[in-house]
Every structure is written in C-alpha cells, then in structure tokens.
Design an enzyme around this catalytic site. Sequence first.
Site, mmCIF file in Angstrom:
data_model
loop_
_atom_site.group_PDB
_atom_site.id
_atom_site.type_symbol
_atom_site.label_atom_id
_atom_site.label_comp_id
_atom_site.label_asym_id
_atom_site.label_seq_id
_atom_site.Cartn_x
_atom_site.Cartn_y
_atom_site.Cartn_z
ATOM 1 N N ASN B 248 0.806 -1.206 0.000
ATOM 2 C CA ASN B 248 0.000 0.000 0.000
ATOM 3 C C ASN B 248 0.849 1.270 0.000
ATOM 4 O O ASN B 248 0.377 2.333 -0.393
ATOM 5 C CB ASN B 248 -0.927 0.010 1.215
ATOM 6 C CG ASN B 248 -2.306 -0.519 0.865
ATOM 7 O OD1 ASN B 248 -3.013 0.080 0.068
ATOM 8 N ND2 ASN B 248 -2.667 -1.663 1.432
ATOM 9 N N ILE B 274 -10.585 -8.996 2.140
ATOM 10 C CA ILE B 274 -11.945 -9.467 1.834
ATOM 11 C C ILE B 274 -11.962 -10.508 0.713
ATOM 12 O O ILE B 274 -12.819 -11.376 0.700
ATOM 13 C CB ILE B 274 -12.903 -8.294 1.466
ATOM 14 C CG1 ILE B 274 -12.380 -7.502 0.268
ATOM 15 C CG2 ILE B 274 -13.146 -7.391 2.662
ATOM 16 C CD1 ILE B 274 -13.429 -6.560 -0.330
ATOM 17 N N CYS B 336 -6.979 -1.068 9.429
ATOM 18 C CA CYS B 336 -6.596 -1.989 8.373
ATOM 19 C C CYS B 336 -6.355 -1.099 7.172
ATOM 20 O O CYS B 336 -5.516 -0.201 7.266
ATOM 21 C CB CYS B 336 -7.673 -3.041 8.137
ATOM 22 S SG CYS B 336 -9.361 -2.424 8.123
ATOM 23 N N SER B 337 -7.097 -1.277 6.082
ATOM 24 C CA SER B 337 -6.932 -0.336 4.980
ATOM 25 C C SER B 337 -7.887 0.837 5.176
ATOM 26 O O SER B 337 -7.481 1.931 5.524
ATOM 27 C CB SER B 337 -7.191 -1.042 3.647
ATOM 28 O OG SER B 337 -6.256 -2.083 3.483
ATOM 29 N N ASP B 338 -9.190 0.548 5.001
ATOM 30 C CA ASP B 338 -10.162 1.625 5.182
ATOM 31 C C ASP B 338 -10.731 1.647 6.592
ATOM 32 O O ASP B 338 -11.452 2.565 6.969
ATOM 33 C CB ASP B 338 -11.284 1.477 4.161
ATOM 34 C CG ASP B 338 -10.785 1.787 2.761
ATOM 35 O OD1 ASP B 338 -10.083 2.798 2.609
ATOM 36 O OD2 ASP B 338 -11.063 1.009 1.826
ATOM 37 N N GLY B 339 -10.461 0.624 7.332
ATOM 38 C CA GLY B 339 -10.919 0.603 8.717
ATOM 39 C C GLY B 339 -12.396 0.305 8.862
ATOM 40 O O GLY B 339 -13.015 0.739 9.828
ATOM 41 N N ASP B 341 -13.620 -3.075 7.780
ATOM 42 C CA ASP B 341 -13.840 -4.529 7.762
ATOM 43 C C ASP B 341 -13.116 -5.201 8.935
ATOM 44 O O ASP B 341 -13.700 -5.458 9.971
ATOM 45 C CB ASP B 341 -13.370 -5.120 6.439
ATOM 46 C CG ASP B 341 -14.249 -4.669 5.279
ATOM 47 O OD1 ASP B 341 -15.479 -4.732 5.439
ATOM 48 O OD2 ASP B 341 -13.721 -4.252 4.246
ATOM 49 N N LYS B 378 -19.585 -1.569 5.146
ATOM 50 C CA LYS B 378 -20.419 -1.445 3.943
ATOM 51 C C LYS B 378 -21.307 -2.676 3.762
ATOM 52 O O LYS B 378 -21.085 -3.492 2.862
ATOM 53 C CB LYS B 378 -19.524 -1.252 2.731
ATOM 54 C CG LYS B 378 -18.569 -0.068 2.881
ATOM 55 C CD LYS B 378 -18.000 0.366 1.543
ATOM 56 C CE LYS B 378 -17.072 -0.661 0.956
ATOM 57 N NZ LYS B 378 -16.580 -0.244 -0.367
ATOM 58 N N ARG B 382 -20.877 -5.621 1.046
ATOM 59 C CA ARG B 382 -20.343 -6.889 1.538
ATOM 60 C C ARG B 382 -21.379 -8.008 1.453
ATOM 61 O O ARG B 382 -21.037 -9.179 1.331
ATOM 62 C CB ARG B 382 -19.863 -6.733 2.992
ATOM 63 C CG ARG B 382 -18.686 -5.788 3.189
ATOM 64 C CD ARG B 382 -17.418 -6.278 2.531
ATOM 65 N NE ARG B 382 -16.337 -5.309 2.676
ATOM 66 C CZ ARG B 382 -15.952 -4.483 1.708
ATOM 67 N NH1 ARG B 382 -16.534 -4.546 0.506
ATOM 68 N NH2 ARG B 382 -14.981 -3.608 1.905
#
EC number: 3.1.3.95
Lengths: 554, 581
Positions: B248, B274, B336-339, B341, B378, B382
């Site tokens: 990233n 995911i 995490c990435s977007d926070g 999941d 989301k 999801r």
Amino acid sequence: MEFSELIKTATVESVLLSCVGLPAVKGTLCITSHHLLLSSCPGGDSQPGTLELWLLIRNVDAVEKRIAGSSGTITLRCKDLKVLQLEIPGMEECLNIASSIEALSSVDSVMMMYPFFYRPQSLKLEEGWHLFPLEQYFQRIASQTSQWRLSDVNRDFTTCPTYPPTVIVPAAVDDDTLQKAARFRQGGRFPVLSYYHCKNGTAMLRSSQPLTGPNRKRCREDEMLLGTILDEGERGFIIDTRSAQAAKQARMMGGGTEPKSSYPQWRRLHRPLERGRPLQESFIKLVEACNDTSINMDRWLSRLESCRWLSHVKAALSTACLAAQCLDREEASVLVHGAEGTDTTLLVTALAQVILDPSCRTLAGFQGLLEREWIEAGHPFHLRCARSAYSHARLKQEAPLFLLFLDCVWQLSRQFPFSLEFSEHLLLTLFDNAYASAYGTFLCNNEKERCLCKVRESTHALWAWLNQPGEKKKYLNPLYSHNALVIWPSVEPQSIQLWQGLFFRWIRSSQYLDEAWAEVQRLAEGGDPPVKESVESRLSRSLSDPAAQTENGR
Amino acid sequence: PHHVRCVENVKLLDRYTNRKAANGTLYLTATHLIYVDASAEVRKEIWILHHHIATVEKLPLTTAGYPLLIHCKNFHVAHFVIGQERDCHEVYTSLLKLSQPVKSEELYAFSYNPKMSKENREIGWKLIDLKVDYQRMGIPNDYWEITDVNKDYEVCNTYPPEIVVPRAANKAVVIGSSRFRSRGRIPVLSYLYKENNAAICRCSQPLSGFSARCLEDEQMLQAIREANPGSPFMYVVDTRPKLNAMANRAAGKGYENEDNYDNIRFKFIGIENIHVMRNSLQKLLEVCEMKSPSMSDFLTGLENSGWLRHIKAVMDAGVFLAKAVKDEKASVLVHCSDGWDRTAQVCSLASLLLDPFYRTFKGFMVLIEKEWIAMGHKFSHRCGHLDGDPKEVSPVFTQFIECVWQLMQQFPCAFEFNERFLLEIHDHVYSCQFGNFLGTCHKEREDLKIFEKTHSLWPFLLQKKQELRNPLYRGFTAYKELQPNTLPFSFQFWCGMYNRFDKGMHPKQCVLDHLLSSMSQKMKLEDNASELENVKQPSSCCAVVLAAAEPCWHSTVPQHSRLIPRGQYAGGGQGFGRGRS
C-alpha cells in the site's frame, strides 16, 4: 518378588510437582508398592488447603527423566493422558525415583496388581460381581421365545478358552454340535447370541472367523448352527469387519469366511474396521497432536486428519448402524465377526445394542452390556490396555478398541443428549479404569484367566463402587428421559466431533464447561444450584486418583 | 406490478439422504419463493426470501426433469427439479431479477409493513442510543468528548455525525488528521475501559507512502496516548499482513512509522483481506456440500479452505487488543486499509471480551450499531444487497458472528442470548427486511430515509427474547473479561451455521429447547405465585414504569420465526395458490 526390591528410594523431600493448568506444589514425595504420593504438608495429615497427589503407579505410561546439574526433572505421562512433572533435588534421588517408578509400573503379573491389595472399608469383596448374571439376561429372552437356550458346554473352558462358562445358543442345537462347530472357528469362538431384538424376533450373533483355510473346508455343524437361526426362505446377514480382500487372504493362514455355497441363506457384507497396531498408532498420533500446543490451525487439522481417529469413529458407528439396520429395518438376523472375534466384533455388537435397545442406555443396563459384551465376551483388556498413548515400549498387542467404543457412545450421547442415563463422566471413568484401576473388573483377558487368578474372590468390582448412592449421582445425566426408540445417529463428518472431554481433559481448563454443566443440572432438577466446590477440592480431585482418594478418606 | 406465479409438479431433492424426492408446488411471490410439499403427510413449506438468494443455476437435464439449484446467503441450498423446460427457464429468469434488485427502493424493507403505528416505529429506531453507551463508559470526561465536528460529513462521509475524540485534539488537529487518513477516517474512540482509562480507537491507514508525515495526525495519536496517563506508550495495530501493508505504501498509503510518532509500539496482526475471505468461504461451502464425504475428505477440505485459520486470526487479534487494554493498561489504535472490515471485527470482538454488557441482548445490539453500522461497515456491498460488483462481497460480518459463536462454545454461561439470536441477526443482515443494515454508512441511510420509511430490527428481536435467550446465562456479574483459549483445537466447525438447513446432521434432541421450555414453565409458576402476591399487596408502581418504558410490539408482529407472516400465505392473498397465473 518383593515390591521393596523395586523401590530404590522411598521418600524425597522438597519435590516440586507441576501439571498443566494447575499451580505447582512443593512437598514430600513418597513411593509405595502401588502409589506415588506427594504431600505438601510434612506431617502427612491432610489439612484443608493441602494438596495431595495419589497416583496409581500402574497409571504411569512413560517415565522421562532429565538431569540438570545436581537436580533432575521427571516427566510422568499417564495412561489417562495426564502429564505430571516432578522436580527432584539430587541427581541420584531423581534417577532412583525414575527407575523405581519404571520398575513398579511394568510389573506384569496380574496378581501383583493393586486391586488384589485394595480393601476399602465401605465395600464388601463379593459386592458387584454378580449384578448381571447371563441367566437373568436370558430370562428376558425366554419370556418371548423358546428358540434360544443357555448352554454350559464351556463350563470348564475347554470348548472355547475365551468364552464364559455359559452362553446363549439356538435351542435346536445340542452341546455336541456346539463343540464340533467350535473346532471350525478360530479360538473356538462358535456363533453365540449377542442380542435378541424383541421387537421382531431377529437376533444378532457373534463369533470368530470360520477356519475354511486354503482348501475351503466346510463344517456341517457350523452350517447347521447358523441354519437353524433362519426359517426357510429367510435371509440373514454376515457382517465381516474385514475387507473382502483381507478375509480372502486369511484363508492362506487357515482362516477365511463363510462361502455363499455353504451358507446359502446368509449374505456377506464386508465393512473393514481398523484394529491392532494401526489403531494404536492412530491413538498415539492423535494424542501427540493434541499435546502439541505450538501447531497452527492448518497443521492441527492436517494432523487430525492424518491420525485417522475420527475416521475410525465414523467407520465404527456406520458399521454398528448397519448391523442395527439389518435387525430393525430389514428384519433379518445378523452374524458379526472379524478374525478373532474379540475386538472389532465386540465393538460392533455392543454399539449396535446401545443404538437399538433402550435398556442398554441406563446406567445399570450399560454396566450389564459392558459386562456381557466386553468383559465376559473375552475382550483381552490386559493385553489391549497394557500401554496407552505415551508409552515408548515396543508395541505388543495394545489397541484402544474399548476407547473407540467409549468415543462412539460419547458421539451418541452428543447427538441424543436425553437418551442415555449416564453422563460423560462415566465414560471417562471407564476409560481410566480400563487402563489402570483399583478394581478387578477390567483385569485379565477372559473369564478363564479371571477364574485362575480368583479375581472375583480377591478384588473389588468397579460396579460396587460406582453404584454407591453418593457416587452414582456423579455419573447420571440430569437430562435423561427414557426413549423407547432406536437412536439412529448421523455419521456425516459434520456430525462427528473430537471428544475434547477426553483428549483435552488435562490440557484445557474445563472451569466454564463445568459451570455450564452445573447450570444444566440445576435447571433440569429444578433445584438450587449445587454447593460450590472449593478450588482446593477441585484441584485435589483433578490431581489424584479417585480410588486412592477413597482410600485416603479412611 | 408483482409477478406472482406458480409451478406444479416440482421435485425437491434431499441432498444427504436417499429418501424419495418431495413433490410439490413452487410459488413466486413479490418477496419469497415458497415451496409447498404435497407429498408429505403433514403440510410442509419452505420459504426462501428473494434477497437471501445468492445464486441460481440451471443444471443439465436429468431423467426427472430440469434441475434448478439455488444457493442462499444464509447457506440454505435448495435443489429443485422442474418438469417443463419453459417453466424452469421462467422461474430461473424471474429469480435472477427478483434476487438482484438494482435500486435501493426495491429492497424489502421499503415495502415491509408489519402494521405498526408510526409512533412505535419511531420508538423502535430510538431503542439503541449510542450516546447512552458512551455515557456508560463515562464519556464525556476529562479526556474524551463527543464532538459534532462531522455533523455535515465534512471530516468523513462514512463516519456518523457524532464521534468521540480526545479533548486535547482540537478541530484543526481533527481536520488535519483527516487529510492524512484514507477516506478521512480519523482515529476515534471505539471503547474505553473505565477501570484503567485504556482505550481502543480505530481509524483507516495513514497516507504515509514512503516518507510522508502529518503533524496533526501525530498530535492526534499523542492526544490518544495522553488520554491514558497510566501508560507511557500506546499500541498501533495494523490488522493486515505486513506484505499487504507494504504494498500500500507504493500507492501513497501504508502504515505508521514508529520514528515519527512518540511512544507508539507498532504491530502487524495479519488478517487476510476481503477477497481471501470470500474465496475461503466459497471453499468451505463446497466442503459442506460434498455428497457423502469421508472423514478425510471433510477434514482436508476444511483445512484447505483456510476458514478456521481466518477465524482464529480474527480471534487472536481481538484477544491481543483485550489483553493490551486490560493487562498492559495500554491504549490501542487499530486500523486496516479503510478501517471498516477487519477493524470492525477486531474492535467489536475486543469490546465483547472486555465488557459483559456487550454479552447481553441490548449490549450486543449496541455493539453492532456502534462498531459496524455507525462506523460504516459497507453492509450493502459486503452482503450484495443490490446488483453490484461481486468482488465487493465478503463474509466479514459472518466471521464476526462466528467468533461470537466460538466464544459461546468456550463460555456457555457468559452470554444472555443463544445461537439462534446470532442466526437471526445473520439472516436479517441479508434479508433487507429491516432498515438497519441497508446502505453503506450513516449518510447513505439518511439519504435513503430509512429512519422514516423502514423498521428497525432490534425491537422485533427483543420481542422474541424468550426463544433467543440462553438458559445457562449466569448473569451480568458472573464473568467480567473473557480470556478464551485460542489453540487451534478450540475452534470448531460451526455446523449450525454452514449446514444449518441439513437437519439430519444436527443433534436429534435439542438441549436448548428443552431447557428453554423448562425455564418458561418455571417462570409461569413464578408469575402465578407473584400474581397471588400482588393480590395481597398494592401493585408496585415500579413495575408499571418499567412496562411503559418499552413499547408493546406484541400485537403488531407475527410470533413465529418466519420472515413474513404465514397468514399472508394461508389467506391465499396476492393470487398464489390458484394454479398458474
């Protein structure tokens, strides 16, 4: 032989005992003829809060010692799968203790074993030995049909050395025929009645393999014996617990199986079940995997798979269901045998009865079943349970068939939580006692040996102890309600679970599960919550041998 | 214009037993596919909500007819065989359309009408109030405040209007930090452990690239650390595998550099993304669907799916957080990435381990509202509520629910609710019958007017409390923090979820039902006894107040567990039951 010759050092001070999940205890270690004792209180009088270890030395499966400097550590791996560690000051003491335990735990003479010395005051010697006479079992059958009779053809153990003196056989067959049929079966184990299905009058028999041999020998008496069970036009099933291939190969060694031509009314089904060394190895590998706390998820699942224990559980349940299905659904009689007829055969016949017969699912009925189908039927407990999963000794005839049976019964109890009168606690106790016990019930390999050793006269019966009112309560399932139906289990892999209560008994904490069980008991009995046990009493119970505890309580 | 039709002579195959296939009639209503088994002695019905349908497949023609295989999001698998090719095709195309609505307005929640008064509906939405939960934690206090800095979604459009941040972080710090965090998801409070002031905070990854810094973001982390004066350091936990996080950085994102932030201890936890989870579930379901597998097939398949490994990874992370807070007294910032999941999974699990409140009915609802719904998990993407990108679908919430179930196995007396409660929630996350899980974030739910147009799930579940409760629950105070065993053997395959509809596999006698019924009998007896008491004494006013506080849903909601009332079918409304339309 004197026990004292085997004990090189009898007591050592300041020994540190540790066991996974419990706080370590320091105390005096003491070795007696049959026990390893550790008392945290120098005087030896147990006071509230003192931890005591009473370990039956027979329970020790493997002794490992490690010397570091002037002290040493002994790891005791027990047959009930618990692991204890003793840190002993003094190298010599450590080596002496280790070799004493090794020597005492490998005493193989039955009459030197603890049951012959154990004399609890609360029990009488003869108690519990004649709770389940075959005559009584036969009476139940005789009240329904006159097709069967009791025969004492084996009263002096000459017809079959591994059968009890009395067996149930077809009424139409005389003792002379039985003796001749016995010569045609390995070890003389001619077909006898294992279970009579009252619902439709079908019967389950068991035997050993016929001695057809490479020349396809026949035996008129054996054919007649099996023939009388079926009416004209009726069909029976022979469940052979070996593969068709293995059964065929057995002919070269003088064994074999029933050819269609000589037994036209019987249809043979082969359901191979593992036994002997592969089964013992499966048990060893499973226990190894369970004790390896460093493995990741994938490794755990792959070891669970490769040890194949659960496959054996599934196969045993499936085969027992098949036998039960033949009797109950196909309304056909069944003969079960493998080779010797003392291992997988008994696994299948005993399990099928738990599935079919509600009277085998009570506490007393289950004891009766074990007595009839395992002990008297000649399962060689002494050989099979000589060593458990930790032993480094070369495997001889050890195999955990009885454990596999208990596991299958546990699976049934999980799928039918209201249908068994007894709880998991009973199954665990039976496992412990089959491998090392203060009682004579699981001693020896068959009734003949038990007679020679005077087991009934000189030892206490496990049942006498279990059935004492105070003790009995511990083994009851509070959710039990009589279920007259056949309990058909699911044998899908998703329905079969690893028996954590046994394989992880000493590895994980069971506090929260015990609390849940107490809660279930409270709800089921509608009473007040049981009196909370103190932590100390729980610890001492989990550390000590139950039998020894009784003794200790004198 | 609802397209309702029915097809007769449809067979339903049983996947596991070789029993004769059922023969019956298939009905398609506006909301459900209903199968009525005419061959059974007792009338048997199967209801499948269109929103629950994940895939519909036409299989090659067999001697029995045209097979249609339906996979549902709640892991129901139905294998129908239809006599006529034309019928099969029509059902197939109808189901494709019905199961994948294009517009949000087509979702069931907007047409679902339980005939409840407007007032009660509104009370229903107010049942869960996150402010009350922050109050319970003692917020606002000297260190933390609830701010409306995001009231117009200017800081972050996927966060709710009100968020909890350190008092020491002024608006400039908040705004500055938001520019340095992916999608503006700044560090906010998730849970405050009152006993020692250690906090769990959550955010998205920093836009650090290889070397970028942001003073405000550094101040923000300092403010979080200083809000816990008892600890000289704080943890920053990146729940991704290190390689993913490093990759990233090339995209201008990444993770915190320990050198730039004062007194942080940085740690990767390594939960997969995911896409890995979606594939893992797919493999698990293939294992569950195998026809008469051997034990080895099953265990090998279970291992190869990696599913339990992922469940363990999530649980391990939750346990790490809870231990850091409780034992090390350190605050933790998780991303995490977007926070939305892994971060949601881990934070909610840690709260559940630390605080017995979240193990009650009400508390668990609060937890889901707080960490999942409000913080912008989301759900719509999801769960694939609408026809959309299949690569966005992932069982992230399912994994959380499973972790809770795994905890229930280890702590059977620690939860007020039982397994069925988890399954109900899981069903409704996909059912779109209630507004709670629609859309992807708070702003979107406002735009969809779900608070005006739909019902909230929670009062409906509370009303079924009797059947969803755990009879072994030992009360709020029996256990405080839970310390689960996380050795591999402690994780079991959840047959009740993934083979839930294969009844033959489950225990044949149900302890839960037994205990629930003996409990309700006992309660009836006690009620009778207390009624007798009340005759003697003047009624206590306290009881009256309590009863009024929760609106009575009883008269408006169907009693049974179906997703729509059975009466609708029995009444023959909407024209089904009349043969072909």
